[in-house]
Scaffold this motif. Structure first.
Motif, mmCIF file in Angstrom:
data_model
loop_
_atom_site.group_PDB
_atom_site.id
_atom_site.type_symbol
_atom_site.label_atom_id
_atom_site.label_comp_id
_atom_site.label_asym_id
_atom_site.label_seq_id
_atom_site.Cartn_x
_atom_site.Cartn_y
_atom_site.Cartn_z
ATOM 1 N N THR A 56 52.762 31.151 41.030
ATOM 2 C CA THR A 56 53.438 31.841 42.116
ATOM 3 C C THR A 56 53.652 33.314 41.801
ATOM 4 O OG1 THR A 56 54.608 29.789 42.472
ATOM 5 C CG2 THR A 56 55.444 31.687 43.627
ATOM 6 N N LEU A 57 54.018 33.570 40.542
ATOM 7 C CA LEU A 57 54.473 34.920 40.221
ATOM 8 C C LEU A 57 53.365 35.918 39.925
ATOM 9 C CD1 LEU A 57 57.739 34.372 38.198
ATOM 10 C CD2 LEU A 57 57.455 35.339 40.474
ATOM 11 N N ILE A 58 52.233 35.455 39.372
ATOM 12 C CA ILE A 58 51.216 36.430 38.967
ATOM 13 C C ILE A 58 50.754 37.313 40.137
ATOM 14 C CG2 ILE A 58 48.844 36.672 38.110
ATOM 15 C CD1 ILE A 58 49.519 34.577 36.011
ATOM 16 N N PRO A 59 50.412 36.736 41.303
ATOM 17 C CA PRO A 59 50.034 37.633 42.409
ATOM 18 C C PRO A 59 51.154 38.588 42.821
ATOM 19 C CG PRO A 59 49.316 35.411 42.859
ATOM 20 C CD PRO A 59 50.207 35.329 41.670
ATOM 21 N N ILE A 60 52.418 38.120 42.708
ATOM 22 C CA ILE A 60 53.555 38.987 43.057
ATOM 23 C C ILE A 60 53.629 40.161 42.083
ATOM 24 C CG2 ILE A 60 56.048 39.066 43.414
ATOM 25 C CD1 ILE A 60 55.375 36.893 45.083
ATOM 26 N N ALA A 93 42.797 41.990 43.632
ATOM 27 C CA ALA A 93 42.794 41.299 42.341
ATOM 28 C C ALA A 93 41.396 40.823 41.955
ATOM 29 C CB ALA A 93 43.761 40.121 42.372
ATOM 30 N N PHE A 94 40.622 40.382 42.936
ATOM 31 C CA PHE A 94 39.304 39.816 42.629
ATOM 32 C C PHE A 94 38.173 40.834 42.696
ATOM 33 C CE2 PHE A 94 41.423 35.793 42.967
ATOM 34 C CZ PHE A 94 40.677 34.955 42.167
ATOM 35 N N LYS A 95 38.450 42.004 43.246
ATOM 36 C CA LYS A 95 37.411 43.036 43.271
ATOM 37 C C LYS A 95 37.119 43.472 41.840
ATOM 38 C CE LYS A 95 37.228 45.915 47.352
ATOM 39 N NZ LYS A 95 37.728 47.187 47.884
ATOM 40 N N PHE A 96 35.848 43.705 41.529
ATOM 41 C CA PHE A 96 35.566 43.999 40.124
ATOM 42 C C PHE A 96 35.996 45.400 39.704
ATOM 43 C CE2 PHE A 96 31.644 44.757 42.486
ATOM 44 C CZ PHE A 96 31.314 46.044 42.091
ATOM 45 N N ASP A 97 36.186 46.314 40.648
ATOM 46 C CA ASP A 97 36.619 47.651 40.226
ATOM 47 C C ASP A 97 38.140 47.794 40.113
ATOM 48 O OD1 ASP A 97 36.636 47.328 42.934
ATOM 49 O OD2 ASP A 97 36.000 49.367 43.421
ATOM 50 N N THR A 98 38.893 47.290 41.109
ATOM 51 C CA THR A 98 40.343 47.456 41.033
ATOM 52 C C THR A 98 41.052 46.246 40.427
ATOM 53 O OG1 THR A 98 40.542 46.557 43.254
ATOM 54 C CG2 THR A 98 40.495 48.958 43.059
ATOM 55 N N GLY A 99 40.365 45.129 40.272
ATOM 56 C CA GLY A 99 41.040 43.873 39.970
ATOM 57 C C GLY A 99 41.233 43.558 38.499
ATOM 58 N N PHE A 100 41.940 42.478 38.239
ATOM 59 C CA PHE A 100 42.157 42.025 36.859
ATOM 60 C C PHE A 100 41.501 40.675 36.607
ATOM 61 C CE2 PHE A 100 45.122 38.554 37.497
ATOM 62 C CZ PHE A 100 45.654 38.831 38.743
ATOM 63 N N HIS A 144 38.430 40.513 34.413
ATOM 64 C CA HIS A 144 38.756 40.828 33.015
ATOM 65 C C HIS A 144 39.357 39.611 32.323
ATOM 66 C CE1 HIS A 144 38.191 45.230 33.302
ATOM 67 N NE2 HIS A 144 38.494 45.011 34.554
ATOM 68 N N TRP A 145 40.269 38.957 33.022
ATOM 69 C CA TRP A 145 40.941 37.789 32.436
ATOM 70 C C TRP A 145 39.960 36.643 32.225
ATOM 71 C CZ3 TRP A 145 46.677 36.955 34.317
ATOM 72 C CH2 TRP A 145 47.387 38.134 34.090
ATOM 73 N N LEU A 146 39.106 36.406 33.225
ATOM 74 C CA LEU A 146 38.123 35.328 33.089
ATOM 75 C C LEU A 146 37.154 35.638 31.948
ATOM 76 C CD1 LEU A 146 37.281 34.423 36.797
ATOM 77 C CD2 LEU A 146 38.518 33.030 35.141
ATOM 78 N N HIS A 147 36.781 36.897 31.819
ATOM 79 C CA HIS A 147 35.894 37.343 30.753
ATOM 80 C C HIS A 147 36.532 37.049 29.393
ATOM 81 C CE1 HIS A 147 32.824 39.884 28.891
ATOM 82 N NE2 HIS A 147 33.780 40.480 28.202
ATOM 83 N N PHE A 148 37.815 37.341 29.285
ATOM 84 C CA PHE A 148 38.559 37.133 28.042
ATOM 85 C C PHE A 148 38.719 35.646 27.749
ATOM 86 C CE2 PHE A 148 42.703 36.483 25.972
ATOM 87 C CZ PHE A 148 42.477 37.179 24.792
ATOM 88 N N LEU A 149 39.106 34.871 28.778
ATOM 89 C CA LEU A 149 39.386 33.446 28.581
ATOM 90 C C LEU A 149 38.120 32.641 28.300
ATOM 91 C CD1 LEU A 149 42.078 32.835 31.346
ATOM 92 C CD2 LEU A 149 42.428 32.844 28.874
ATOM 93 N N SER A 150 36.978 33.135 28.810
ATOM 94 C CA SER A 150 35.741 32.392 28.572
ATOM 95 C C SER A 150 35.010 32.952 27.343
ATOM 96 C CB SER A 150 34.839 32.481 29.808
ATOM 97 O OG SER A 150 34.459 33.825 30.013
ATOM 98 N N TRP A 204 32.798 38.754 43.699
ATOM 99 C CA TRP A 204 33.256 37.546 44.401
ATOM 100 C C TRP A 204 32.972 37.605 45.898
ATOM 101 C CZ3 TRP A 204 35.227 33.237 42.081
ATOM 102 C CH2 TRP A 204 35.570 33.376 40.722
ATOM 103 N N PHE A 205 32.933 38.814 46.424
ATOM 104 C CA PHE A 205 32.785 38.926 47.873
ATOM 105 C C PHE A 205 31.334 39.156 48.282
ATOM 106 C CE2 PHE A 205 37.069 39.980 46.643
ATOM 107 C CZ PHE A 205 37.767 39.067 47.409
ATOM 108 N N GLY A 206 30.416 38.796 47.377
ATOM 109 C CA GLY A 206 29.005 38.984 47.664
ATOM 110 C C GLY A 206 28.346 37.762 48.275
ATOM 111 N N GLY A 207 28.974 36.595 48.149
ATOM 112 C CA GLY A 207 28.338 35.382 48.666
ATOM 113 C C GLY A 207 29.294 34.547 49.489
ATOM 114 N N THR A 208 28.749 33.606 50.256
ATOM 115 C CA THR A 208 29.584 32.779 51.130
ATOM 116 C C THR A 208 30.569 31.928 50.328
ATOM 117 O OG1 THR A 208 27.718 32.614 52.631
ATOM 118 C CG2 THR A 208 29.530 31.089 52.987
ATOM 119 N N TRP A 209 30.044 31.207 49.302
ATOM 120 C CA TRP A 209 30.907 30.227 48.628
ATOM 121 C C TRP A 209 31.980 30.886 47.798
ATOM 122 C CZ3 TRP A 209 30.955 26.008 51.032
ATOM 123 C CH2 TRP A 209 29.796 25.555 51.661
ATOM 124 N N SER A 210 31.618 31.976 47.094
ATOM 125 C CA SER A 210 32.645 32.632 46.282
ATOM 126 C C SER A 210 33.687 33.287 47.195
ATOM 127 C CB SER A 210 32.020 33.652 45.339
ATOM 128 O OG SER A 210 31.220 34.562 46.047
#
Lengths: 286, 320
Positions: free
Chosen positions: A24-28, B150-157, B160-166, B176-182
């Motif tokens: 809940t909080l991360i997007p906020i 958040a999901f845009k690759f230029d302004t988002g995080f 970066h987080w997925l890159h780090f976690l994987s 993410w906004f390049g295809g229908t399913w994503s």
């Protein structure tokens, strides 16, 4: 109800609540973080920490933009309109819906199914299709770009929903207890205040919160039935522009979002006590 | 209590029985009071909404472009025929239905789980209840922007987080906004984040009304936790579940803001409401837009009918 929870369950539930709160909080926090980024930090990932999440240097420029800067005349009145319009619509809807739902849940009279069905049908009509007819009518009646001109459509958004939610709540109240109290010597009014009202209150407050959020959220009516004198925040946000035509107003939108969220969080906190009190008294019934 | 039951059944049989047209004073009083209490709400609802809906229905039978009012022409059901035979319309319907089904299922499961935790939790009780509600109070347009940024690759995080976690397996420049399913994934995620509180709040209120003694009785009888939920808890809160599901489904089916902000309908993410919006607001084709709105309305009514029937809950309280 707290006493029969074992220690293990208690800590287990506390553990489960952590991922819920994070989700809940991360997007906020992200909106907050973005609102605190300067124009340069928004463009440059090197100026932020935690994988472009939090700015290294907090900047208040977005807030000054909406409160004292270029977006002031747009944002401040809009915030005020939002509060007045949504509160008025919520109070009117919830009061009307409470009477209506009480009658439907409690009394025998012909036509109550028709009322529920009408409420349901009305609330299903796509909002965007009501705009053109209302726009024409409002111009004739002089309601275009006025606060009542928004309160009325907001009642259409909130009233049917309130009637349904409240009827479902009132349906679950054991009305026999009211009779039992009367048998025990309480007057109808006493029975209502002491037995029914405490059971009904959480439902009424929950409905009020939902109704308020629905009105607070509206974009379609506000952006089409107002011009400048009665615009609410969601429509005003849409008119935000960046410093130049090439900069997106990302930061300003997020700053406005944070400001708009604060009164609602306060509202939730205030109602929260009532809801919790009501829910616990509801739980010890039977 | 038994006398009350008798009067009630008496009133009911009086209403049904054709041979007994006479009704008691008590019944008549109850009917009057019923309409006195319910009347104002009903009247307001009819006054404010009947006109716009009727007018929209009327407009849907015209070929009417706002920018060219002189060419307005009555065309019967031509707008409906045009829409229903257009593959674009059916594609939008399919996407809308998909978003509705996915978000509804996830939200019902999440919402119920969260409501159960909120119902029994002791420790960060108030904090949890307050925090859970916050997303619902955030304006949809704003939450859509937040997820978009958040999901845009230029302004988002997120990348970066997925890159780090994987451990570097995830491409940080993934669009993410390049295809229908994503795109649909983000639209659904944002929708779920935003409206799960609505579900859990309604379900929590339903849960709180469940008779604790019945739950305990089931436990004493040796029922497992899951059996207790399925046999005792869920049935007792059926009305609350139904209201939550019905309203959520109908709201989801009219989804507009999220895809509008995130993709603007690109990559086949157009929903029905976006079609309506584009026709009425952008293209000013009032007639066609109204017809699409009416079709959307009919779909929604069908969904509502199916759901209400499926749940077999009667809110008017005639438990026969």
């Amino acid at each position: 109800m707290d006493t029969n929870v074992t220690n293990k369950t208690k800590w287990g539930l506390a553990g489960i609540s952590i991922p819920i709160m994070l989700w809940t909080l991360i997007p906020i926090l992200w909106i907050l973080a973005t609102s605190l980024k300067s124009t340069t930090a928004l463009a440059d990932q090197g100026a932020n920490v935690f994988g472009n999440f939090w700015p290294k240097n907090i900047s208040w420029e977005n807030y000054s933009l909406i409160f004292t800067g270029g977006a002031k005349d747009l944002f401040v009145p809009a915030l005020w309109h939002s509060v007045v319009v949504c509160l008025a619509a919520t109070v009117i809807s919830v009061v009307l819906a409470t009477f209506c739902a009480y009658a439907i849940a409690r009394l025998e009279f012909p036509g109550k199914k028709a009322i529920l069905l009408t409420a349901l049908t009305v609330s299903f009509f796509p909002v965007i299709a009501m705009v053109t007819p209302l726009f024409n009518l409002w111009r004739i009646l002089g309601l275009f770009d006025t606060l009542p001109g928004l309160i009325i459509p907001y009642i259409t958004l909130t009233l049917p929903l309130s009637i349904w939610i409240l009827t479902a709540f009132f349906q679950q109240i054991p009305w026999e207890m009211e009779q039992a109290a009367q048998v025990d010597g309480a007057s109808s009014w006493e029975a209502f205040v002491k037995v029914v009202a405490p059971l009904a209150l959480p439902g009424v407050f929950t409905t009020a919160i939902i109704a308020f959020f629905v009105a607070w959220n509206d974009f379609v009516f506000s952006s089409n039935l107002t011009a400048a004198r009665a615009q609410t925040v969601p429509a005003a946000l849409n008119s935000f522009t960046g410093a130049s035509q090439f900069t997106q107003p990302t930061g300003a939108i997020c700053a406005a979002a944070v400001v708009v969220t604060i009164p609602v969080v306060i509202l939730v906190l205030v109602f929260q006590r009532r809801i919790v009190a009501g829910l616990t008294s509801g739980a010890v019934k039977g | 209590m038994s006398t009350v039951e008798d009067t009630k059944t008496g009133a009911r049989s009086a209403r049904r029985g054709e041979k007994k047209p006479q009704i008691s004073d008590r019944t008549r009083g109850e009917r009057k009071l019923g309409w006195k209490l319910a009347g104002p709400a009903f009247l307001v609802m009819i006054l404010v909404t009947f006109y716009p809906i009727a007018y929209a229905l009327y407009l849907s039978l015209f070929n009417y472009r706002l920018t060219d009012p002189a060419a307005r022409k009555f065309v019967w059901f031509q707008n409906y025929i045009t829409s229903l035979s257009d593959p674009l319309f059916w594609k939008a319907t399919g996407i809308t239905a998909l978003i509705t089904i996915i978000t509804l299922i996830v939200e019902l499961v999440f919402g119920m789980a969260i409501a159960m935790v909120m119902n029994k939790i002791v420790l960060p009780r108030k904090t949890l209840r307050t925090i859970v509600l916050i997303p619902y109070s955030i304006i949809t347009v704003v939450s859509a922007f937040s997820w978009l940024y958040a999901f845009k690759f230029d302004t988002g995080f997120v990348n970066h987080w997925l890159h780090f976690l994987s451990f570097g397996a995830f491409d940080p420049t993934y669009n993410w906004f390049g295809g229908t399913w994503s795109s649909l994934t983000i639209i659904c995620l944002s929708e779920i984040w935003k409206t799960t509180p609505f579900m859990s709040l309604l379900l929590l209120a339903g849960l709180a009304q469940v008779d604790q003694s019945m739950e305990e009785a089931a436990k004493v009888d040796g029922a497992s936790w899951w059996q207790t939920q399925v046999k005792v808890v869920f049935p007792s809160m059926k009305a609350a579940i139904m209201v939550a599901v019905v309203f959520r489904a109908l709201d989801a089916f009219r989804i507009y803001d999220n895809p509008y902000v995130m993709t603007g309908g690109a990559n086949n993410t157009d929903t029905l409401s976006m079609l309506v919006g584009r026709e009425t607001v952008t293209r000013a084709e009032i007639g066609m837009g109204s017809a699409l709105a009416v079709l959307l309305f009919i779909f929604v009514l069908i969904i509502a009918g199916v759901l209400v029937r499926g749940f077999k809950v009667d809110l008017t309280g005639d438990k026969n």
